[in-house]
Enzyme design. Sequence first.
Site, PDB file in Angstrom:
ATOM      1  N   CYS A   1       0.833  -1.194   0.000  1.00  0.00           N
ATOM      2  CA  CYS A   1       0.000   0.000   0.000  1.00  0.00           C
ATOM      3  C   CYS A   1       0.876   1.255   0.000  1.00  0.00           C
ATOM      4  CB  CYS A   1      -0.976  -0.026   1.164  1.00  0.00           C
ATOM      5  SG  CYS A   1      -2.372   1.118   0.955  1.00  0.00           S
TER       6      CYS A   1
ATOM      7  N   HIS B   1      -4.094  -5.122   0.312  1.00  0.00           N
ATOM      8  CA  HIS B   1      -3.686  -5.514   1.664  1.00  0.00           C
ATOM      9  C   HIS B   1      -3.769  -7.025   1.826  1.00  0.00           C
ATOM     10  CE1 HIS B   1      -3.648  -1.653   4.157  1.00  0.00           C
ATOM     11  NE2 HIS B   1      -3.820  -1.261   2.896  1.00  0.00           N
TER      12      HIS B   1
ATOM     13  N   GLU C   1      -2.867  -8.801   4.218  1.00  0.00           N
ATOM     14  CA  GLU C   1      -3.058  -9.207   5.614  1.00  0.00           C
ATOM     15  C   GLU C   1      -4.500  -9.123   6.075  1.00  0.00           C
ATOM     16  OE1 GLU C   1      -3.109  -4.837   5.855  1.00  0.00           O
ATOM     17  OE2 GLU C   1      -2.006  -6.304   4.674  1.00  0.00           O
TER      18      GLU C   1
END
Length: 744
Positions: free
Chosen positions: A89, A190, A192
């Site tokens: 990001c 993202h 995660e």
Amino acid sequence: MSILLVDSYDSFTFNLKNLIEKSTGCKVYTIHNDSYTLPKDTQSLDQLISLVDSIVIGPGPGSPSNESDVGIIPYLYKHYPKIPILGICLGFQTLCLANGAHIGYLVNPIHGQVHNITLEPTSDDDDDNDDLFNGFNNTFESVRYHSIYVKDEPILNMKPLAYTYCPETNSRTLMAAKHTIHPHYGVQYHPESICSKNGDVLLKNFWNISQRYNLETKRQINNVDITRDSHILQFKPLIDQFVPSTNYDYQYKDISNNPFQNDILQICEFIKASNESRDDFLLLNSALSPGNWSIIGLPETNNSLIISHSTEEEEESNKVHLSKWGNETTTNTINLKNNESIWTFISNFMKNQFYEPIIENDHLKTCPFIGGLVGFFSYEEGQVVNFAKLKKLTTGNVPDTKLCFIERFIALSKDHSFVVSIKKNDDHWLNSFTESILRSAPLDNINKSIQSFVKQGDDLRIIKPNKQHYENAFNKCQEYLKTGDSYELCLTTPTKILIPSYIQSWEIYKNLVTKNPSPYSSYLKFSDSSLLSTSPERFISWDRVKSEMRPIKGTVRKTSSMTYEKACQLLHVPKEIGENLMIVDLIRHDLFQMLDRVEVSKLMQVEEYKTVYQLVSVIDGYFERNSDLKSKNYKGIDLLYRSLPPGSMTGAPKKRSVEILYELEQNERRGLYSGVCGYWSINDKSDWSVIIRSLFNYTDDLNSNDKLNCWRCGAGGAITVLSECESEWEEMLTKLDSVLQMFE
């Protein structure tokens, strides 16, 4: 083998850290992007980089072109061309910008939305021995959180790896790229997030790339203990271990056949009448599931300890005040040292109170509370709050922490009730109190309306939020969201209710809980502050094995025409899902700071309450007692301390969002609203709710006078880029009316 993770004060960083460790088996060390001041700390940074195999640069708020947002990140890309780096990001955007890319702002920013990511086709002669997406399908789902994008145009020395397609603009947005010369990679999405696919595969691939590259280049990695570096983020547990206490003796009497039929309000009325109309009780009232037990704490006048703290004293000298119930004017003031806080103080206190009794009654042994601290922490007791510009609410120092140590109490479940004491040699009180309850007669007509208490000619005034002020703040929220400074902002508004001073707080509470029963209702009246709560939201509970957090994001008003099925349709839409997903990811990050095992056992399910339907998730964290795991040292109090203020009341990333919200809320203290209340039992079991749908009063409130007491009520909601001002205003009023309906 180790990886350095660079954190830009994001609220998802420790999700990423945990994912890296589980995917690679490596130890991950984390630093903030402003940990080093360059060029002064260049040598120290170089030393740290020489100790790691590779670097991951995480997400964060702000812009890659703003030095204060990215810190050392551009330096890493420029000065370490031979070290494998993965940017995510903000880290990805900074990588592209460092290599000549142009960035722009999305017309429609994407925060907390699941999108399809499509890999760029590779040719047969392309050397892809460093393939970041090895094992991926051509298209996969992942979560995006970004307002800034890298423009889809050729970038010198950068190769595009993946895109997402935007049907609104009929264009592509770059989602991944790699440097054609250096081992530098980046993804915009993202990996995660709880709803992203293949994040573990991506990080495993990057680790394989790193190992292969370091082997081929014969890069030497120094074998030194990295934890000696003071820049590494390390959280010291508040309690090393509990010290069993011999000061207590668990005794109880079964009063399930009491004349009040286990009606908790009737029992409190009995206590009040027995104490010459004084409110010598503290009530945690679980009126609805998932709360199973209600607790009526019975503090002793001139004996039960009260712990008080105000953040308004911290600028001069951080102090904790100790007093006794019924005599709070006489205090013992303790000056805390520089490395101490209210959290270290209560932890050191409770460390020496640990007690686990053998309880013979099969039903009573399921009650988690056996005695301990009962009270509240305000929003301002949270980790990332700056007090410098906050306005005064009270003539004195506002009480931010109030905790009473309870040794006598009544425990009530659906069909059972017990009188309990953990005081030694307390048989006389236990027997006499039990006998007085069992011999009492039921009370009649205890739930009078508030209006029936107001004398003719007296006022009861409600000062609601100003809609124009709300619209202005909403529009500013949108500006911050579109510039990437936040993904979600929980904008709140204060309401003041001026109530004739002769109306007792207990009468107000009875009306409130009757109109709006909830799982986490509370009546906590201290000498300088009172909290009347009908909160539906558990913040955190824990025992010695696990913790549970239950964030609520997404609300629909309950009407005669609103069914559960229709509420599900209204709440399972991108806007509401995005709000809830962001807080789930934030809470996972908060828990992963200390725990190795965090699981989402319920993701965005609709729950029904008396006045609303709400979208609820459940996140569990486990205290695994394995000597190889970091979580062996942490306790539930560490999770509470490092998770405040509640993410559902701030937005994400938490630190930047809190700073923005104080600006938008005109530097007003939230006070008890958005804080937490509950208990911490001496057996290290605990339950805390978020203070919403509540009224609170400070005895010396600046808006009170001889005739009127000022009660305060906060309400708000999460603002995202998909929010509409009018609907957010209406949702805020829905929450507010769940409390104010009692004054109709």
